[in-house]
Write a protein that holds these residues in place. Structure first.
Motif, PDB file in Angstrom:
ATOM      1  N   THR A  15      65.844  10.720 -27.501  1.00  0.00           N
ATOM      2  CA  THR A  15      64.933  11.308 -28.475  1.00  0.00           C
ATOM      3  C   THR A  15      65.470  12.675 -28.898  1.00  0.00           C
ATOM      4  OG1 THR A  15      63.589  12.410 -26.779  1.00  0.00           O
ATOM      5  CG2 THR A  15      62.921  10.195 -27.449  1.00  0.00           C
ATOM      6  N   ARG A  16      64.932  13.154 -29.988  1.00  0.00           N
ATOM      7  CA  ARG A  16      65.234  14.517 -30.386  1.00  0.00           C
ATOM      8  C   ARG A  16      64.637  15.482 -29.364  1.00  0.00           C
ATOM      9  NH1 ARG A  16      64.456  14.490 -36.953  1.00  0.00           N
ATOM     10  NH2 ARG A  16      64.779  12.237 -37.256  1.00  0.00           N
ATOM     11  N   ARG A  47      52.540  18.056 -33.642  1.00  0.00           N
ATOM     12  CA  ARG A  47      52.340  16.721 -33.056  1.00  0.00           C
ATOM     13  C   ARG A  47      51.444  15.919 -33.974  1.00  0.00           C
ATOM     14  NH1 ARG A  47      48.917  13.782 -29.314  1.00  0.00           N
ATOM     15  NH2 ARG A  47      47.915  15.580 -28.331  1.00  0.00           N
ATOM     16  N   THR A  60      61.270  18.269 -39.312  1.00  0.00           N
ATOM     17  CA  THR A  60      61.377  17.156 -38.361  1.00  0.00           C
ATOM     18  C   THR A  60      61.117  17.586 -36.912  1.00  0.00           C
ATOM     19  OG1 THR A  60      63.777  17.508 -38.208  1.00  0.00           O
ATOM     20  CG2 THR A  60      62.999  15.848 -39.791  1.00  0.00           C
ATOM     21  N   ASP A  61      60.579  18.789 -36.717  1.00  0.00           N
ATOM     22  CA  ASP A  61      60.184  19.192 -35.361  1.00  0.00           C
ATOM     23  C   ASP A  61      58.831  18.556 -35.048  1.00  0.00           C
ATOM     24  OD1 ASP A  61      62.362  20.573 -34.559  1.00  0.00           O
ATOM     25  OD2 ASP A  61      61.495  22.564 -34.785  1.00  0.00           O
ATOM     26  N   LEU A  62      58.875  17.249 -34.864  1.00  0.00           N
ATOM     27  CA  LEU A  62      57.662  16.463 -34.717  1.00  0.00           C
ATOM     28  C   LEU A  62      57.638  15.748 -33.373  1.00  0.00           C
ATOM     29  CD1 LEU A  62      57.704  14.807 -38.260  1.00  0.00           C
ATOM     30  CD2 LEU A  62      56.290  16.750 -37.554  1.00  0.00           C
ATOM     31  N   LYS A  63      56.453  15.602 -32.838  1.00  0.00           N
ATOM     32  CA  LYS A  63      56.194  14.775 -31.661  1.00  0.00           C
ATOM     33  C   LYS A  63      55.043  13.861 -32.027  1.00  0.00           C
ATOM     34  CE  LYS A  63      54.220  16.659 -28.053  1.00  0.00           C
ATOM     35  NZ  LYS A  63      53.915  17.373 -26.786  1.00  0.00           N
ATOM     36  N   GLU A 113      58.756  14.930 -43.394  1.00  0.00           N
ATOM     37  CA  GLU A 113      60.186  14.706 -43.610  1.00  0.00           C
ATOM     38  C   GLU A 113      60.580  14.995 -45.061  1.00  0.00           C
ATOM     39  OE1 GLU A 113      60.656  11.187 -40.222  1.00  0.00           O
ATOM     40  OE2 GLU A 113      60.347  10.688 -42.340  1.00  0.00           O
ATOM     41  N   CYS A 165      54.501  11.330 -40.599  1.00  0.00           N
ATOM     42  CA  CYS A 165      55.816  11.939 -40.382  1.00  0.00           C
ATOM     43  C   CYS A 165      56.611  12.007 -41.680  1.00  0.00           C
ATOM     44  CB  CYS A 165      56.600  11.142 -39.340  1.00  0.00           C
ATOM     45  SG  CYS A 165      56.002  11.326 -37.647  1.00  0.00           S
ATOM     46  N   PRO A 221      56.493  23.386 -33.473  1.00  0.00           N
ATOM     47  CA  PRO A 221      56.472  21.935 -33.645  1.00  0.00           C
ATOM     48  C   PRO A 221      55.072  21.440 -34.033  1.00  0.00           C
ATOM     49  CG  PRO A 221      57.465  22.552 -31.542  1.00  0.00           C
ATOM     50  CD  PRO A 221      56.780  23.765 -32.088  1.00  0.00           C
ATOM     51  N   TYR A 271      61.691  10.353 -32.505  1.00  0.00           N
ATOM     52  CA  TYR A 271      60.907  11.537 -32.177  1.00  0.00           C
ATOM     53  C   TYR A 271      60.437  11.453 -30.719  1.00  0.00           C
ATOM     54  CZ  TYR A 271      60.650  12.634 -37.163  1.00  0.00           C
ATOM     55  OH  TYR A 271      60.954  12.945 -38.471  1.00  0.00           O
ATOM     56  N   CYS A 318      61.615   5.071 -34.419  1.00  0.00           N
ATOM     57  CA  CYS A 318      61.918   6.483 -34.620  1.00  0.00           C
ATOM     58  C   CYS A 318      62.523   7.055 -33.348  1.00  0.00           C
ATOM     59  CB  CYS A 318      60.667   7.268 -35.013  1.00  0.00           C
ATOM     60  SG  CYS A 318      59.516   7.545 -33.657  1.00  0.00           S
TER      61      CYS A 318
END
Length: 386
Positions: free
Chosen positions: A29-30, A151, A192-195, A187, A183, A149, A219, A217
């Motif tokens: 994952t990222r 979420r 893209t600092d997503l959870k 994007e 998301c 981030p 993430y 994905c």
């Protein structure tokens, strides 16, 4: 510590390579930072909980955060339903012992307030933040500038009505579609600092949703069985879903959503991670379920042992056995323990009986031997140091 032994027995626990061999490799994952806690990218699975106080009551909220921290919580979420709650965030963030996530519903302006307050992350639910769409660009810019981030938290109970109508109910496909759609909005603005979380009250639906999401994905994923219920059934539901998903390498943070004090959520998550070898074991008490052979009240004795060792800092495994049938066998796997019978207790260390004490002195004897082990066995001290 690998290779170290005590009385000829390996000190290592299943938390090492033995446990890892039965788990799938962690899903790539990222990696992102929630405050100072790294999430995703192969980092350790983090435990999260949520305060039950009114966030505007700063003193009560910070007190509960301190309790959660002491219990082993890594990240805490606070609800922000009012302006007073939003106004309290900066003080809470500044004084909190762990990263604070703001939980935002219905009012996009509180997202900006949370970012400005320095929250470690912000959680939004696409099912009920109706006016978020035209604010995504602004939120993305603000979050990017502060390194905050986001979420995307999808819940079965607040799924977008459009998706409910299309799928008929909160199916795994509907949950995943909702999350990925949200998301995609971020994007489009290069954020893209997503959870992501896709929670359902049914463990099997939860498992199916996260499996599907992990295929679509990269993430980091926050695992949870939403509205899991009272402490016992909620813990079982959470453990069922988490064990399956984590054993498949899916999941980067977890929360057991219980109708119980939040500290209990942290305890449940800690036990789950330790049982899977994903977090170092602390002190562990194993005890027999009792039966007609028992010549001691196993339940009472175990409760007394548990209370006596509450907060004990060393990672011992202590066995409490009600008779001599299974006691000797369990003794071989425990650092320390007792087999009971005829009003007495045989105290064993590393599988060897070292003394026999009257039943009334069992707890005292176990504490004495535990302290002696902590003083004399380097492996015990090394384990407690990390």
């Amino acid at each position: 510590m690998p290779g170290q032994t005590f009385l000829g027995l390996p000190r290592t626990r299943p938390a090492g390579s033995e446990a890892q061999s039965v788990l799938a490799a962690r899903r790539p994952t990222r990696r992102l930072l929630v405050g100072d806690v790294p999430v995703g990218g192969g980092e350790p699975v983090s435990i999260q909980s949520m305060t039950t106080t009114a966030t505007a009551d700063v003193e009560a909220t910070l007190r509960q955060i301190a309790e959660l921290t002491a219990a082993g919580c890594d990240i805490v979420r606070v609800a922000v339903p009012t302006q007073d709650d939003a106004d309290a965030l900066s003080t809470i963030v500044r004084k909190s012992t762990i990263p604070v996530i703001a939980d935002i519903h219905f009012q996009p302006r509180y997202v900006f307030a949370a970012i400005d307050a320095g929250c470690a992350a912000v959680r939004v639910n696409p099912g009920n933040v109706k006016r978020l769409d035209d604010k995504v660009g602004e939120i993305s810019r603000a979050a990017r500038e502060r390194g905050t981030p986001i979420r995307i938290g999808v819940n079965a109970g607040s799924l977008d009505p459009r998706l409910l109508a299309e799928h008929g109910r909160a199916t795994p496909e509907a949950l995943v579609e909702s999350a990925l759609w949200e998301c995609s909005l971020f994007e489009e603005h290069g954020f893209t600092d997503l959870k992501i979380s896709v929670k359902h009250h049914d463990p099997l639906t939860t498992i199916a949703a996260y499996r599907l999401l992990s295929e679509r994905c990269d993430y980091p994923l926050h695992l949870g069985v939403t509205e899991a219920g009272p402490a016992l059934p909620g813990s079982i539901k959470s453990a069922t879903a988490f064990a399956v998903l984590l054993s498949e390498g899916i999941g980067d943070t977890i929360r057991a959503s219980l109708s119980a004090p939040p500290v209990e959520e942290v305890k449940v998550c800690t036990h789950i991670l330790q049982s899977l070898g994903l977090r170092p074991r602390t002190l562990e008490i194993i005890s027999c379920p009792s039966c007609g052979r028992a010549q001691v009240d196993v339940y009472t004795l175990t409760a007394k042992v548990e209370a006596a060792f509450d907060g004990f800092p060393h990672p011992l495994r202590i066995a409490v056995m009600g008779c001599v049938v299974n006691g000797p066998g369990e003794a071989r796997e425990a650092d320390l323990g007792v087999s009971c019978g005829n009003g007495k207790g045989q105290i064993f260390v590393g599988g060897t009986v070292i003394r026999t004490v009257p039943e009334g002195h069992i707890v005292e004897a176990l504490v004495e031997e535990a302290l002696r082990l902590a003083e004399t066995d380097p492996a015990v001290r090394a384990g407690s140091d990390g």
